[in-house]
Design a protein around this motif. Structure first.
Motif, PDB file in Angstrom:
ATOM      1  N   GLY A   1     -48.862  -1.742 -24.038  1.00 21.55           N
ATOM      2  CA  GLY A   1     -47.877  -0.765 -24.498  1.00 21.55           C
ATOM      3  C   GLY A   1     -48.289   0.656 -24.155  1.00 21.55           C
TER       4      GLY A   1
ATOM      5  N   ARG B   1     -41.945  -5.468 -15.558  1.00 24.06           N
ATOM      6  CA  ARG B   1     -42.127  -6.917 -15.629  1.00 24.06           C
ATOM      7  C   ARG B   1     -42.012  -7.567 -14.255  1.00 24.06           C
ATOM      8  NH1 ARG B   1     -38.322 -11.172 -18.559  1.00 24.06           N
ATOM      9  NH2 ARG B   1     -39.274 -12.867 -17.412  1.00 24.06           N
TER      10      ARG B   1
ATOM     11  N   TRP C   1     -38.280  -1.621 -18.359  1.00 30.28           N
ATOM     12  CA  TRP C   1     -38.992  -2.853 -18.703  1.00 30.28           C
ATOM     13  C   TRP C   1     -38.912  -3.851 -17.548  1.00 30.28           C
ATOM     14  CZ3 TRP C   1     -42.400  -5.825 -20.497  1.00 30.28           C
ATOM     15  CH2 TRP C   1     -42.184  -7.173 -20.759  1.00 30.28           C
ATOM     16  N   GLU C   2     -37.727  -3.940 -16.920  1.00 26.99           N
ATOM     17  CA  GLU C   2     -37.578  -4.885 -15.818  1.00 26.99           C
ATOM     18  C   GLU C   2     -38.429  -4.481 -14.625  1.00 26.99           C
ATOM     19  OE1 GLU C   2     -33.074  -6.457 -16.830  1.00 26.99           O
ATOM     20  OE2 GLU C   2     -33.377  -4.648 -15.661  1.00 26.99           O
TER      21      GLU C   2
ATOM     22  N   VAL D   1     -32.995  -5.133 -24.637  1.00 22.14           N
ATOM     23  CA  VAL D   1     -34.393  -5.567 -24.438  1.00 22.14           C
ATOM     24  C   VAL D   1     -35.251  -4.386 -23.995  1.00 22.14           C
ATOM     25  CG1 VAL D   1     -35.917  -6.992 -23.030  1.00 22.14           C
ATOM     26  CG2 VAL D   1     -33.798  -7.952 -23.939  1.00 22.14           C
ATOM     27  N   ALA D   2     -34.707  -3.628 -23.013  1.00 25.66           N
ATOM     28  CA  ALA D   2     -35.479  -2.485 -22.514  1.00 25.66           C
ATOM     29  C   ALA D   2     -35.787  -1.505 -23.640  1.00 25.66           C
ATOM     30  CB  ALA D   2     -34.717  -1.794 -21.395  1.00 25.66           C
TER      31      ALA D   2
ATOM     32  N   ALA E   1     -41.400  -0.451 -28.832  1.00 25.75           N
ATOM     33  CA  ALA E   1     -42.676  -1.128 -29.107  1.00 25.75           C
ATOM     34  C   ALA E   1     -43.823  -0.365 -28.446  1.00 25.75           C
ATOM     35  CB  ALA E   1     -42.626  -2.566 -28.613  1.00 25.75           C
ATOM     36  N   CYS E   2     -43.576   0.118 -27.228  1.00 28.50           N
ATOM     37  CA  CYS E   2     -44.624   0.871 -26.526  1.00 28.50           C
ATOM     38  C   CYS E   2     -44.873   2.211 -27.197  1.00 28.50           C
ATOM     39  CB  CYS E   2     -44.245   1.069 -25.066  1.00 28.50           C
ATOM     40  SG  CYS E   2     -44.296  -0.463 -24.150  1.00 28.50           S
TER      41      CYS E   2
ATOM     42  N   VAL F   1     -38.493  -2.947 -26.002  1.00 27.56           N
ATOM     43  CA  VAL F   1     -39.829  -2.819 -25.420  1.00 27.56           C
ATOM     44  C   VAL F   1     -40.277  -1.369 -25.455  1.00 27.56           C
ATOM     45  CG1 VAL F   1     -41.170  -3.074 -23.319  1.00 27.56           C
ATOM     46  CG2 VAL F   1     -39.549  -4.841 -23.973  1.00 27.56           C
ATOM     47  N   LYS F   2     -39.342  -0.467 -25.151  1.00 29.97           N
ATOM     48  CA  LYS F   2     -39.683   0.953 -25.131  1.00 29.97           C
ATOM     49  C   LYS F   2     -40.198   1.404 -26.495  1.00 29.97           C
ATOM     50  CE  LYS F   2     -36.857   4.891 -24.337  1.00 29.97           C
ATOM     51  NZ  LYS F   2     -35.699   5.415 -23.593  1.00 29.97           N
TER      52      LYS F   2
ATOM     53  N   PRO G   1     -51.873  -6.637 -26.123  1.00 31.71           N
ATOM     54  CA  PRO G   1     -50.490  -6.160 -26.195  1.00 31.71           C
ATOM     55  C   PRO G   1     -50.412  -4.657 -26.447  1.00 31.71           C
ATOM     56  CG  PRO G   1     -50.795  -8.098 -27.580  1.00 31.71           C
ATOM     57  CD  PRO G   1     -52.145  -7.678 -27.121  1.00 31.71           C
TER      58      PRO G   1
END
Lengths: 299, 339
Positions: free
Chosen positions: B119, B240, B236-237, A33-34, A40-41, A37-38, B115
């Motif tokens: 990002g 978030r 990400w965590e 997941v990380a 995607a960013c 997301v990375k 979004p």
């Protein structure tokens, strides 16, 4: 880390080994997941930069070929005949300069009031709030407002009206940067000046303003950059003028208005001139921004 | 140590003598000339007057727009806000269509921009190597500095053909065939329209929202983030579960700021919205926003006419909407960004 350990697999189903596998699976999922997301960013940032690049590339591609000496030396002309953008460029310069000259002192005084005289009185809070609203208020409405107060009563569109509309946009930008920059100064500086027996107005003008000069100039440059590209507030104030005119009491040409008029026209030579104008104005605005930023960073 | 102590003793010894000699701490200022006091008074008044001028300015803008729109408000009453007719020939004016266009394009723009902005802000605060943060951040801010008319031209000559040749035909053939949402993607692929306007708006507000989010994310105390990383959280965590909860209110404020910008944007929208005074169900259909309608029709209206009054009334409505949004944004952002 994610590779499963063979010795643990023997004990499948029992407590600690199962926990371990569950934990590893969870860890893999979290990392996946990380990672997603990375990337995607990365994509989002890349897209943002790509857009800026695309705009600049389009401007250079279309504008550079249309750019010639004639653009700067000839006045706008009917389609088909050789025309330039001289009156538009000069008109833009005049109105931007007058707008800045009117707006800067007011903005400077307001910013000084907020930072030096009244940090959190009800009046100061109201002024700060209103200034922030004006900073983001739709610029076309400022054009409408100036139309109501300067164009209707004085019987016509004028360069003055355009300049005043631009000045109203300059004020909140200068207010914001001036206040922020003055607030950065240490109070010991002020105490030192007052301790020498200087009156407060001398403290503000001769010490605080000077100490914050580069920041204040940055604000003014940013305001000029913003105002130079504004179209909407000029539509109903200075209107635009396709002839050579330096009179501030009549309709006045400006670069953004000419671009607006030319880009929507069906004539290829006008559209080419619009691109040339767009390139000039974008380079000017971005250049001013970069200069302003480097000025602030050098400090 | 001894020298410091003796210094204090010395000071203590000299202090009463000095104050005894000069009871007024600033004698020259008070007695001689008085230029300081007069100058002070004048300067303070000038600063305060400038502050009051800003208040008056906002009040005058609201009043003038309302005053200008009064004729239309009187003629149509409450129907001016809700009416969907805009017919200069019959002299019937309603704000409904352009208010709808303004809100729909702005909200669609935010759906696309938020979004992406998140990002970019995440990248600039956590992912990017420190040496890259400055240049990339500056590039994003430069995107915000590009004049809106340039976005309009770029959109008109680049995005509109792209939409009409690739995006819209494709969407009409695929999404347009679906039962429920099909109507949103129907109609001829002109390239202009609500969706294209929203797209350009999204690109324009993206840097504003991204820069605000980055500044807000940077206010999170590093200790919080370090603790989370120490527990083994992924990037990400951390964002978030630590950064976003900590900055939630300000993030919403940043989004509202973007909304405020999107609502009042004029030139870029004028180029690509398609200029039609009707509500179309399709996202590809043409429309109008308040700002684009004012920009397009102002030149064709006579001084003192009902149409001009209607346009000023529209301006008043737009001002009220953006005032509310911007005030909310500032209310949400202030505790975090302004110490």
């Amino acid at each position: 880390m994610s590779a499963s350990n063979p010795t643990l697999e023997v004990a499948s189903g029992s407590g600690p080994a199962k926990d371990m596998r569950v934990a590893e699976a969870l860890g893999r999922r979290r990392r996946r997941v990380a990672k997603a997301v990375k990337y995607a960013c990365y994509g989002a940032t890349g897209l943002g930069l790509l857009l800026l690049f695309s705009i600049l590339a389009t401007l250079f591609w279309n504008g550079f070929s249309a750019l010639s000496l004639g653009v700067f030396t000839r006045v706008t002309a009917p389609p088909g005949s050789e025309g330039g953008l001289l009156n538009a460029i000069v008109g833009s310069l005049i109105q931007t300069v007058i707008g800045t000259v009117i707006g800067t002192p007011i903005g400077l005084l307001v910013g000084t009031y907020l930072a030096e005289y009244s940090k959190s009185s009800p009046l100061a809070n109201a002024v700060r709030f209103v200034s922030d609203i004006l900073l983001s208020a739709p610029s076309i409405l400022i054009g409408l407002f100036v139309y109501q107060i300067l164009v209707v009563p004085f019987g016509g569109f004028s360069g003055w009206a355009g300049s005043v509309a631009l000045a109203i946009i300059v004020i909140p930008i200068v207010v914001r940067t001036t206040e922020d920059m003055l607030r950065l100064l240490p109070d010991t500086l002020r105490e030192a000046v007052i301790g020498l027996g200087a009156p407060k107005w001398k403290m503000v003008t001769m010490v605080c303003w000077r100490a914050a000069a580069s920041g204040i100039v940055t604000g003014v440059l940013l305001a000029v950059a913003r105002v130079a590209g504004e179209t909407a507030p000029l539509l109903f104030t200075s209107l635009g003028n396709l002839n050579w005119s330096l009179s501030l009491s009549g309709p006045m040409s400006s670069l953004p208005l000419t671009i607006y008029a030319y880009a929507g026209s069906p004539y290829p030579d006008w559209i080419a001139l619009a691109w040339a104008g767009a390139l000039i104005i974008t380079l000017g605005v971005l250049g001013l921004n970069i200069v302003a930023r480097s000025l602030l960073r050098r400090k | 140590m001894p020298s410091f102590r003796s210094l204090i003793v010395q000071q203590a010894a000299t202090l009463p003598l000095e104050t005894g000699a000069a009871p007024d701490p600033r004698p020259g200022l008070r007695r001689g000339g008085g230029s300081g006091a007069t100058g002070d008074a004048i300067f303070a008044i000038a600063c305060r007057a400038a502050g009051v001028l800003v208040l008056v300015l906002l009040g005058a803008i609201i009043l003038e727009l309302f005053w200008g729109g009064l004729q239309a408000f009187r003629a149509f009453g409450a129907g001016f806000v809700t009416g969907t007719d805009w017919d200069p020939v019959q002299e019937v004016f309603g704000a409904g269509v352009s208010v709808y266009g303004t809100v729909v394009t702005a909200v669609l723009a935010l759906l696309m921009a938020v979004p992406l902005a998140f990002g970019v802000a995440f990248y600039l605060t956590e992912l990017a190597p420190p040496w890259l943060r400055g240049p990339v951040g500056t590039a994003v801010e430069l995107l915000a500095a590009v004049p809106s008319i340039i976005f309009g031209m770029w959109g008109f000559f680049l995005i509109v053909p792209f939409m009409s040749q690739y995006v819209q035909p494709f969407a009409i053939d695929t999404l347009g065939e679906l039962p429920l949402i099909g109507a949103l993607f129907a109609g001829p692929p002109f390239g202009t329209g609500i969706l294209t306007a929203a797209l350009i708006l999204a690109i324009m507000v993206l840097p504003f929202i991204a820069a605000t989010m980055r500044d807000v994310f940077n206010t999170v105390p590093p200790v919080y983030k370090e603790s989370a990383y120490g527990l083994g959280c992924t990037q990400w965590e951390v964002v978030r579960n630590v950064v976003l909860p900590y900055t939630r209110i300000s993030v919403v404020g940043g989004i509202m700021l973007g909304l405020g910008r999107a609502l009042g944007e004029t030139m870029a929208v004028t180029f690509v919205i398609g200029n039609a005074n009707r509500i179309s169900t399709s996202l590809f259909g043409p429309g109008n926003t308040i700002a684009s309608l004012i920009a397009l029709e102002f030149g064709e209206s006579q001084m003192g006419s009902l149409k001009l009054s209607a346009l000023l009334g529209l301006g008043f409505i737009l001002f009220v909407i953006s005032f509310i949004v911007l005030a909310a944004s500032r209310f949400l952002l202030r505790p975090r960004l302004k110490g």
